[in-house]
Design an enzyme around this catalytic site. Structure first.
Site, PDB file in Angstrom:
ATOM      1  N   LYS A   9       0.851  -1.208   0.000  1.00  0.00           N
ATOM      2  CA  LYS A   9       0.000   0.000   0.000  1.00  0.00           C
ATOM      3  C   LYS A   9       0.876   1.243   0.000  1.00  0.00           C
ATOM      4  O   LYS A   9       2.040   1.209   0.410  1.00  0.00           O
ATOM      5  CB  LYS A   9      -0.938   0.027   1.211  1.00  0.00           C
ATOM      6  N   ASP A 134      -2.451  -1.631  10.401  1.00  0.00           N
ATOM      7  CA  ASP A 134      -2.609  -1.592   8.939  1.00  0.00           C
ATOM      8  C   ASP A 134      -3.244  -2.869   8.387  1.00  0.00           C
ATOM      9  O   ASP A 134      -3.565  -2.938   7.196  1.00  0.00           O
ATOM     10  CB  ASP A 134      -1.242  -1.447   8.250  1.00  0.00           C
TER      11      ASP A 134
HETATM   12  P1  ATP Z   1       4.349  -0.205   8.115  1.00  0.00           P
HETATM   13  O1  ATP Z   1       4.226   0.788   7.006  1.00  0.00           O
HETATM   14  O2  ATP Z   1       3.124  -1.049   8.346  1.00  0.00           O
HETATM   15  O3  ATP Z   1       4.941   0.325   9.385  1.00  0.00           O
HETATM   16  P2  ATP Z   1       6.716  -1.151   6.845  1.00  0.00           P
HETATM   17  O4  ATP Z   1       6.398  -1.316   5.401  1.00  0.00           O
HETATM   18  O5  ATP Z   1       7.436   0.092   7.217  1.00  0.00           O
HETATM   19  O6  ATP Z   1       5.372  -1.300   7.651  1.00  0.00           O
HETATM   20  P3  ATP Z   1       7.387  -3.928   7.094  1.00  0.00           P
HETATM   21  O7  ATP Z   1       7.928  -4.308   5.745  1.00  0.00           O
HETATM   22  O8  ATP Z   1       6.021  -4.384   7.410  1.00  0.00           O
HETATM   23  O9  ATP Z   1       7.537  -2.359   7.337  1.00  0.00           O
HETATM   24  O10 ATP Z   1       8.440  -4.476   8.150  1.00  0.00           O
HETATM   25  C1  ATP Z   1       8.623  -3.942   9.445  1.00  0.00           C
HETATM   26  C2  ATP Z   1       9.337  -5.010  10.282  1.00  0.00           C
HETATM   27  O11 ATP Z   1       8.427  -6.098  10.509  1.00  0.00           O
HETATM   28  C3  ATP Z   1      10.531  -5.638   9.581  1.00  0.00           C
HETATM   29  O12 ATP Z   1      11.725  -4.980   9.909  1.00  0.00           O
HETATM   30  C4  ATP Z   1      10.521  -7.080  10.034  1.00  0.00           C
HETATM   31  O13 ATP Z   1      11.464  -7.293  11.055  1.00  0.00           O
HETATM   32  C5  ATP Z   1       9.130  -7.326  10.621  1.00  0.00           C
HETATM   33  N1  ATP Z   1       8.366  -8.383   9.895  1.00  0.00           N
HETATM   34  C6  ATP Z   1       7.726  -9.408  10.471  1.00  0.00           C
HETATM   35  N2  ATP Z   1       7.112 -10.166   9.543  1.00  0.00           N
HETATM   36  C7  ATP Z   1       7.361  -9.622   8.347  1.00  0.00           C
HETATM   37  C8  ATP Z   1       6.991  -9.970   7.011  1.00  0.00           C
HETATM   38  N3  ATP Z   1       6.244 -11.040   6.731  1.00  0.00           N
HETATM   39  N4  ATP Z   1       7.416  -9.159   6.019  1.00  0.00           N
HETATM   40  C9  ATP Z   1       8.163  -8.054   6.309  1.00  0.00           C
HETATM   41  N5  ATP Z   1       8.557  -7.701   7.541  1.00  0.00           N
HETATM   42  C10 ATP Z   1       8.152  -8.465   8.571  1.00  0.00           C
END
Ligand code: ATP
Length: 287
Positions: A9, A134
């Site tokens: 997203k 989210d």
């Molecule tokens: P948001 O915008 O919801 O805060 P994000 O895109 O910034 O999320 P994610 O890619 O969801 O960040 O990852 C955040 C942390 O979640 C990662 O550093 C990782 O350690 C942990 N994590 C746990 N499960 C997963 C997964 N299936 N995919 C990605 N990260 C994961």
């Protein structure tokens, strides 16, 4: 066996309205699903949860959000049996694109199908909200105004079909850090969500492009000036608008024409260290 996409997203607007008594921030954000997705394959097994992730360095154990989502469904719904989850990661990690939430949402949907649990979308969202703000959006998809902690959703007309270039600079941003920094330096400029919703209802993409605004962008950009550089580059390459998604650091550009988006993506690949993806918006039912 069931195969499900977990879609990335972007936030077209993101406002912080205040700090709540439960410690979370009250937000109001227009979120948009993208075609860019992780692929999850769920296979029934006798017992327990096992996980394989094709990205070295990403936890493939009980800390992974897909594992936690499977565990939650199994305990709440009294599932007898186990699951093996195979994740092909395409969404950049810790990028502001909700990749972990996408995988959790896909797992909830996948378990519902695999074990014929007949959970409604509302029940899936209620489970998802226990794991992350989210996740309800990732379960529903499309174009949504999310309020509260992000778990209260109002479905909107689909954003007009648009090509999207994502450029993630090689820096890591932690979401809790971005919100804490915001508290120390609140934004002066806030999105006009009412005007955005009005423009969206008219299908007026040009006006929506003028109204995109993310209050977390200035705080993240102060520490990572590369975000400002990417935004300027995106516009120089013909984007209708460019902005940071979520707490960053990914910068997205919106393009009316696929050719222009492809050229911008190629230029980013050549000129910067960014992790670059060329994708497009998708509506509620993934089209
Ligand atoms: P948001 O915008 O919801 O805060 P994000 O895109 O910034 O999320 P994610 O890619 O969801 O960040 O990852 C955040 C942390 O979640 C990662 O550093 C990782 O350690 C942990 N994590 C746990 N499960 C997963 C997964 N299936 N995919 C990605 N990260 C994961």
């Amino acid at each position: 066996m069931v195969t499900i996409f977990g879609r990335a997203k972007i936030n077209l607007t993101l406002d912080i309205l205040g700090l709540r008594e439960d410690g979370y921030h009250e937000i109001a954000t227009v979120m948009q699903s993208l075609a860019l997705a992780d692929t999850l394959t769920l296979t029934q097994q006798e017992e327990g949860i096992t996980l394989r992730v094709d990205l070295p360095g990403l936890e493939a154990d009980e800390r992974n959000l897909a594992h936690r989502a499977a565990d939650l469904v199994m305990s709440e719904c009294g599932v007898r049996g186990g699951v093996h989850i195979d994740i092909t990661k395409r969404i950049p990690v810790a990028a502001g694109l909700a990749g972990g939430s996408a995988d959790a949402a896909a797992t909830l949907r996948g378990m519902n199908e695999l074990y014929a649990l007949n959970l409604s979308d509302e029940e899936l969202c209620r489970l998802g909200a226990k794991l992350g703000s989210d996740i309800p959006f990732s379960i529903m998809g499309g174009t949504v105004l999310a309020t509260g902690r992000g778990e209260i959703m109002q479905h909107l007309a689909d954003f007009p079909a648009t090509h999207v270039v994502l450029a993630k600079p090689p820096v890591a941003v932690s979401t809790p850090w971005a919100y804490r920094s915001y508290d120390a330096h609140p934004a002066e400029v806030h999105p006009d969500n009412a005007a955005f919703l009005e423009a969206l209802a008219r299908g007026d993409r040009a006006r929506c492009a003028e109204l995109i605004c993310n209050v977390l962008e200035p705080v993240t950009e102060t520490t990572h000036p590369v975000i400002g550089d990417y935004r300027a580059r995106m516009r120089a390459h013909g984007a209708l608008c460019a902005m940071m998604s979520g707490s960053g650091p990914t910068v997205f550009g919106l393009f009316a024409e696929e050719g222009a988006a492809a050229e911008a993506a190629a230029a980013f690949q050549e000129e910067t260290d960014a992790d670059v993806h060329l994708t497009h918006t998708v509506g509620r039912y993934g089209v």
